[in-house]
Write an enzyme that holds these catalytic residues in place. Structure first.
Site, PDB file in Angstrom:
ATOM      1  N   GLU A  76      11.098   9.319 -54.931  1.00 13.11           N
ATOM      2  CA  GLU A  76      11.140   8.331 -53.581  1.00 13.11           C
ATOM      3  C   GLU A  76      10.894   7.374 -53.436  1.00 13.11           C
ATOM      4  OE1 GLU A  76       9.053  10.295 -49.876  1.00 13.11           O
ATOM      5  OE2 GLU A  76       8.330   8.161 -49.480  1.00 13.11           O
ATOM      6  N   ASP A  77      10.115   6.582 -55.198  1.00 14.44           N
ATOM      7  CA  ASP A  77       9.316   5.735 -55.379  1.00 14.44           C
ATOM      8  C   ASP A  77       9.699   5.337 -55.881  1.00 14.44           C
ATOM      9  OD1 ASP A  77       7.612   6.068 -52.802  1.00 14.44           O
ATOM     10  OD2 ASP A  77       6.262   6.474 -54.197  1.00 14.44           O
TER      11      ASP A  77
END
Ligand code: MN
Length: 723
Positions: A76-77
């Protein structure tokens, strides 16, 4: 401060054969990916996944869970994708990371809907792999521990609220008390900071005094247990702040009015010693009536087992005693995580274990049934967030139901049919009303009558989602049953109208023949269709006459013949080579079907199923144009077939059907659907590319298994004048 080295050390303590290199590789990738990122607290980002992995190691989970904990935020990051991870790690691990990523950062929004959808996602993930939820819980726990560095005060409160609303109950239901109580205490700190800090202060002030009391009790108890030869470990256990706070709120009491702030825990080697120890406790001190609970004889749905009793202690102050074995203790602390702990030799799922998690199984069943987020949320709220009552069947079987449940809930918990047929109930041998609210220890006997159905009012009375769903389902099916009965009556009346012998016509084999003419596989379907108005009685009976005519008309001559030359489109035409052959769109024949050819005016031969209504018509009107045809078995091609699916109306049904068909690697050339408003069903028509009858049968059998699908059939006859 957790480091990679301390993590490895901790894992090795419970799992000496850990795949250290896997953990290290996961760490290296996470560290590089998060390089340069910092959390709001100022520390390097990698500290967060490392802490999450540490929490998971605290639950003594397997290597994949811990590695996935290290990697849980990279997709996600950071720039790392799932495919990147696939190059490095086994699919099982990657799918854990994927699962956690899909849950996303569950954001608490004021919109209730959003929260429901989040909860739903959690349950979906649970069905996929319960470890995803454990990683998510560890993630939330670390975020709660570091919450003071993040966000505005308002945001902190929102996150804390979501934690007590969703995550703590989830941890509770999964039996992971270790995480549950810490989540609750941390949430309380942000939700009610004043009360929290006052409580902490007050409790620590009394701590010394309390500890002396506990020591005294343990001394007396320890000596006595030794006397009777029970080997036991005794521990004083402070209750968590949140549960004390809750108790104060519920009972509207001040701290000094609450007595059993501390419990004494006795851990022994086996179940016999549990009851032995209980005897010792009760001879030493007087038990308080109504506070004795035997969760060994009736485990909670999250598998928790222990004996609880509250007694009046040596100084006249009540205190709680919990008695359990070491194995029960392990499950009480780790809950479902106990299952995923590293086990030497085996990592396989254990069916007996799944059996025990009744609650989880039910949740998963229900979430499959309830597609609508609102409905889902409402139905699980009761089951997830309320306490339980334990009641007995007359045979002595124990059932756990949410507090507030009544006799109908009980009936449906026992068996769906018991629920449907329930007409009354006896509790402790006395007749009660069906809405009687069950109490702990009640012996419930359900009175039933065969053929009786639930009442619509029950939907307002029942508390459990299980009962609600079953009642709803019954009414859905019931509508079909009503149509069935109506259909039969209508047909009988129609027979009378035409002076037909109803008894003769409605004989099973005759009727089935008739039903098949309308492409219904069963008499029931035929009745339902007439009863619901989809097929008029007059039309239904009109084919009866045709039946006779058909017998009179000469059947197309069927003499064996050997095809020669080339087939066209997989079909030989008797005496003809290289003739243009097309499949009729009215009946879409498939290899394996009996077929007949029709010589069109200038468009070659059209191939129909022999039972196609158009062929029947040609036989009467232009029999000279009919020609014998046969399948060329060596031909490999695809044929257009239409399949009709009749189903109860619900969202996503069409998608489900398409997914199932696509999974069989079948090409879908068209989808159409239309509702039958009168009975809340609808039809989906799919145009498919089919190789053979077997192929079609296979697809139909798959589609029939989809929930809410009532009927699947091939569309074989449409009246068309064009062909
Ligand atoms: Mn995270």
């Amino acid at each position: 401060m957790v480091t990679m080295e301390s993590l490895i050390e901790e894992i090795k303590e419970y799992n000496p054969t850990t795949d250290e290199s896997l953990i290290r590789r996961a760490y290296a990738i996470a560290e590089e990916a998060h390089d340069g990122q910092r959390r709001d607290s100022g520390e390097e980002y990698i500290h967060h996944p490392l802490s999450v992995a540490h929490i998971l190691a605290g639950l003594q989970l397997d290597d994949y869970s811990i590695a996935a904990g290290l990697l849980h935020d990279v997709v996600e990051d950071t720039k790392i994708s799932l495919d990147d991870l696939r190059k490095e790690f086994p699919e099982e691990l990657v799918s854990l990371v994927d699962g956690v990523t899909k849950l996303g950062r569950v954001e608490y929004r004021s919109r209730q809907e959003q929260q429901m959808e989040n909860l739903r996602k959690l349950f979906l993930a649970m069905g996929q792999d319960i470890r995803i939820i454990m990683i998510k819980l560890a993630d939330r726990l670390h975020n709660m521990r570091t919450l003071s560095y993040h966000h505005s005060q308002l945001r902190q409160k929102e996150i804390a609220q979501e934690t007590v609303d969703i995550y703590a109950p989830l941890a509770h239901r999964l039996g992971i008390y270790k995480i549950k109580s810490e989540l609750e205490d941390l949430s309380l700190k942000y939700l009610e900071p004043d009360k929290y800090f006052r409580l902490v202060e007050q409790i620590s002030m009394k701590l010394q005094e309390r500890q002396a009391y506990i020591d005294e009790i343990c001394k007396i108890l320890g000596d006595k247990l030794k006397d009777v030869g029970i080997k036991a470990e005794l521990k004083g256990r402070p209750k968590n702040f949140y549960s004390i706070y809750n108790k104060m709120m519920r009972q509207k009491k001040e701290l000094n009015e609450i007595f059993d702030l501390t419990a004494v825990r006795i851990i022994v080697d086996n179940i016999n010693d549990c009851y032995g120890a209980l005897g010792v406790v009760h001879t030493l001190w007087k038990p308080i009536p109504g506070r004795f609970k035997d969760y060994i004889a009736m485990p909670k749905q999250n598998m928790y087992q222990s004996i609880h009793t509250t007694v009046i202690g040596p100084s006249g102050e009540p205190f709680e005693v919990q008695i359990r074995t070491w194995e029960m203790h392990r499950i009480a602390e780790y809950g479902i995580a106990a299952h995923w702990r590293y086990k030497e030799g085996s990592q396989a799922t254990d069916a007996a274990f799944d059996e025990k998690l009744v609650w989880l199984r039910q949740m998963l069943d229900w979430q499959q049934e309830l597609r609508d987020a609102q409905e889902f949320m409402n139905s699980i709220k009761v089951d997830l967030f309320t306490e339980s009552v334990y009641v007995f069947s007359p045979k002595g079987d124990v059932f756990e139901l949410p507090a507030g449940a009544n006799c109908i809930d009980f009936a449906y918990r026992v068996h769906t049919q018991v629920g449907h047929n329930c007409i009354g109930a006896k509790v402790n041998k006395r007749i009660v009303t069906l809405d009687y609210e069950l109490k702990n220890g009640d012996i419930v006997e359900i009175l039933t009558t065969k053929g009786k159905g639930p009442s619509l009012d029950w939907l307002k009375i029942v508390k459990t989602s299980q009962a609600k769903n079953k009642i709803r389902q019954w009414f859905k099916r019931e509508q079909r049953d009503d149509h069935l009965i109506a259909g039969k009556e209508i047909l009988e009346k129609e027979c009378k109208k035409y002076n037909l012998d109803a008894a003769e016509i409605l004989k099973t084999d005759k009727l089935l023949e008739l039903a098949k003419k309308f492409n219904y596989f069963s008499i029931e379907d035929f009745y339902v269709s007439v009863g619901s108005g989809a097929l008029s009685a007059a039309t239904a009976l009109s084919k009866l006459g045709e039946d006779k005519k058909e017998k009179e008309a000469p059947a197309p001559e069927v003499k064996p013949w050997m095809p020669k030359g080339n087939s066209s489109n997989g079909v030989w035409v008797k005496g003809q080579d290289n003739l243009l052959v097309r499949m009729a769109h009215c009946c879409n024949p498939l290899p394996g079907d009996e077929i007949a050819g029709y010589i069109t005016r200038g468009r070659g031969v059209t191939v129909h199923r022999k039972d196609c209504i158009n062929i029947q018509r040609y036989k009467k009107e232009e029999a000279e144009r009919l020609i014998e045809v046969t399948w060329d078995s060596s031909f490999e091609g695809v044929y257009q077939v239409e399949m009709e699916v009749l189903a109860m109306e619900r969202p996503r049904l069409i998608l489900d059907v398409m997914r199932v068909v696509t999974d069989t690697k079948t090409i879908i050339n068209g989808v159409n659907s239309f509702p039958h408003k009168e009975n809340k069903t609808f039809s989906v028509i799919l145009k498919l590319e089919i190789k053979s009858l077997d192929h079609l049968d296979y697809i139909m059998s798959k589609v029939r298994k989809i929930k809410d699908v009532l009927e699947v059939k091939r569309v074989t006859s449409k009246e068309k004048n064009k062909e």
